[in-house]
Design an enzyme around this catalytic site. Sequence first.
Site, PDB file in Angstrom:
ATOM      1  CG  LEU A   3      10.129   2.983   2.160  1.00 22.21           C
ATOM      2  CD1 LEU A   3      10.089   3.489   3.559  1.00 22.21           C
ATOM      3  CD2 LEU A   3      11.655   2.647   1.930  1.00 22.21           C
ATOM      4  CB  VAL A  19       5.602   1.010   3.886  1.00 18.47           C
ATOM      5  CG1 VAL A  19       6.469   2.237   4.787  1.00 18.47           C
ATOM      6  CG2 VAL A  19       4.704   0.317   4.730  1.00 18.47           C
ATOM      7  N   GLY A  78       0.430  -7.131   2.165  1.00 22.87           N
ATOM      8  CA  GLY A  78      -0.982  -7.762   1.737  1.00 22.87           C
ATOM      9  C   GLY A  78      -1.918  -6.449   1.997  1.00 22.87           C
ATOM     10  CG  ASP A 126       4.563  -9.872  13.313  1.00 20.35           C
ATOM     11  OD1 ASP A 126       5.040 -11.146  13.210  1.00 20.35           O
ATOM     12  OD2 ASP A 126       4.417  -9.393  12.488  1.00 20.35           O
TER      13      ASP A 126
END
Lengths: 873, 195
Positions: free
Chosen positions: A84, A92, A88, A202
């Site tokens: 997917l 996934v 870094g 985030d």
Amino acid sequence: MDAERWRQVELLFHAALERPPVDYAAFLETACDDPEIRREVVTLLAASEDADEQLDRAVTGALKLAVNEPIPQAIGPYRVLKRLGDGGLATVYLAERAESQVRVRVAIKVVKRGMDTTEILRRLRLERQILAGLDHPNIARLIDGGSTDDGLPYVVMEAIDGEAIDSHCDRHQLDLRQRLELFRKVCAAVHAAHRSLVIHRDLKPSNILVTKGGDPKLLDFGIAKLLGPTPVDQTEVRTVTGMRWMTPEFASPEQVRGEPLTTAADVYALGVLLYELLCGRRAFRFETRSQREVERLVCEVEPPTLADRLSIPAVGEPSVEEIAAARCESPSRLRNRLAGDLGTIVRVAMHKEPERRYPSAQALEDDIRRYLESRPLMARPDTALYRLRKFARRNRIAVVAASLVLVSLLSGFGGTFRALQIADGERRRAEQHLQELEEVVNFNVGMFELADPGEARGNSITVREVLDRATDRVPKELGNRPAVAARLLSTLGLVHQALGLYAPAGRLLENALELRREAFGSDSAEVARGLFELAGVRRDERRFDEALELAQQTLERNRDLYGEPHVETAAARHGLAKVHFSRGDWQEAEDLFRRALEVRREQLGRSHVDTAESANDLAEVLFYRDQYPAAEALFREALAIRRLNLGNNHPAVAETLHNLAAITQKQDRSAEAEMLGLEVLELRRKLYRGPHRDLVKTLHNVAIAIGKQGRRVEAEAYFRQALSMAEEVQQDDPVEVGRELRALSHNLEGQGRLGEAETFIRRALDLELSTLGESNPSVAMTRYAVARILAKRQRHRQAIEVLEQQIQSQRTIQGMPPERLAYPLTLLAEQHARLNDCGPARRVLGEALELYPGLAESPSLAPRQVTVNAACP
Amino acid sequence: MAEPASDVTRLLHAWREGDPAALERLTPMVYQELRRLARRHMRGERAGHLLQTTALVHEAYMRMVELELGFQDRVHFFAMAARLMRRVLVDLAREHNAAKRGGDAVVLSLDEELVPAIAAGGDLVAGGDIVALDLALEELAGFDPRKARVVELRLFGGLTIQEAGEVLKVSHATVERDLKMAKAWLARRLSAGAS
């Protein structure tokens, strides 16, 4: 494709290209008399415009797909389907696991080889722990975790089938309201995390995906932080607040400075996200992303206001027009909307000082809800003027009425009788007095504030609250004065009715009626009046049987009280006629309206506004009974009277003018209907100064008038306006919004823009399905339109699927004449024939013929029979 | 690469001279090279370099053909490479999409690096585009093969108008007209399929 036709299309295509685009249509009109070929050429010319871009995108997009690393076959018990994404630190994968026949898809985040340092492993563990503690429908769930055969740790999460919130909003052209509703859900999810003592840290569009069902899902708690007591060593967590753990565009000043974070950091990021969703641009743009630049901008520089930022695109950003279009707004309107409360909300959420922000994501959400309900914000000082403006925007009539109630309540009920009579009478009459009353309103809002000095900031008063409060007070304070209480309750009831709050209106009018009986006696004129009012609200509540009973009682009483002929009796008769009209008892309605009109003409004169009311309403019945010339004459009469009495700028004038335009259209005088329609449009725009359901109808009718004259593209623009306004004012009403979606789709279909037509008709279908369910005539009709477009697009198999569903559902609709099935059946037969499936084609056609033997004479169905017979002899 | 570059030159020449076996041997070599190049570009070794089929085809040519060829051989190489480039891209997209059979784009973000792909509508969408484009080209070739070939040469091989005219033995003007018309037809076909 037929070679000769293709050659012709090609010649015309190149010949047209030598001319300026505006001349295409005219040129083709003269050069070619085959409409099919013309359409072919026109669509090619249109496609030609961005063909290069589109093809390049396909090619470069494919180039980007080349992947460089082998994908593992399996991770733990999961079979890997594909990669997917690559970050870094981790990769996934999309994977699945067969669990008792059901294949469950998951997203697995595996730490990259070489990245499995103690620190990163700790973070992954923490993420697992955090996710395990979060259970919320709008947060991606943690499913599992473990280590690969090579010893690389991984976490398994719910796979989200969705796209980032910003592109979702733009691609679906969500308008501001829809964006705000979606954003509220995000706030709720963030708040849920906060309640579980987790700060996300985030938040940004790519971490908030929106599913097909329109639900946001929060992802990636990879750098989230746990607050409060936790088994994980807190000292370590605090070390990870440096630059590399955040996205500068969404980082709060305290985050940029590396200070300890609280939930306020997430509120800030939500503010930045909202900023972007609203105005289409990021609050901050960094040239270098150097620590110094980021710190300076984020900590010291106020972001431009939404409206300013919208107007100033940075290099590479979309134009104002594109942004406005993605929000279904004109640039100027968007700018206006961004300039007000929305700007305030964003400003407070993004405040540089954490303690000056909204205290929680929940508080932010609350203020957005207040904005959507046009109520005063928490985030703004509650000046009387500001609150008044809010009042006024919500409902001008309510302002008047509410202020009257306040006058009565606060000034000891002296001298209010005249005022009450105004409010007590008709809505329209109250509106006439609006201007002179505005001063009073201003005064009263101030009075109310003084009356309740303990009012805390944030507990702002809305019209609704004023009404509730007054509703509470009247019985308490006026228990011993039923006559006054009855009047006040009745006023309150009518105000609720005007606001569309029918249920409380009904209760209030019921109470008022009781008090009137007590104060004036059952046979009094006051009670008759009360019955009349209650009948009206029951009609609005669609409790027609009760309404009918009450209206009949009113008429009987007025007859007893005033005799015949009398204006009061005529008014009662008119009221009864309206109930019949709403029930669809057209004959009764017509007779009663006629009689009321007669008496009013006689008693009040031919130029009285009440006479006009009866004329207008009678004409509406005649309109539905297809008696167009008679209806038109009455509309004209009503219009003349209303203009005479009310001037031109009045809702009642607009109403009749709208009706006149409609009846003109019904008689195929489209040009005239267009002119009248445009006049109504101008008038209503002036009167309402904003979206309104009446405007939707006028836009719709104007579009039809224009479309009927063959100016389809022009009509399209009006249909689009009607649609976006319908969505704004009546988004929960499938009938009204669905009608606009269908109309626009039909227009596009007529233009040969089948792809777009399909998009809109499918939206209509989705909407109707979600609210009306399968067994509904409207759903069946919409499905049929979907299938027809698919058929035109040569998507025969898809069309078959849709038609079979339609036929199946349509059979279950009560009262639907079975011969109506001939429409989907013949279309279905035709689709089978096009696929050379002669067996089903013949069988289905046979079924259609059985249900509707007259098929061969029907101009719309006969050609299908011919097609089937030709393909399947 | 199994064969030395000079062999490619020789095979190209033999092919042009009419040896069909030469093409058979040449095809997998060029295909492999293009695929390798495409993948290598993805690894970001050339960050900031605008990724283009033209560049890839030219790079393959530079790498595979040791001796400078005559114009004719060169054009033939590009014409062949165009078809193979198309093949490579479609194959890569198919491989990539193999996982999402039956479902729509599934996107899950991780870090900032992922954002461009998602913001641009997701790479999977583009993958669908190339497959759709391939099918549309096939369809176009069904009733107007020259137009389909013109697009292929330009889009996947980066041939100039002049070179394409050379391959197809038609005038510049014809190539240009064909291209315009074919692109419009394809674009319309693709938008129709996208909704």
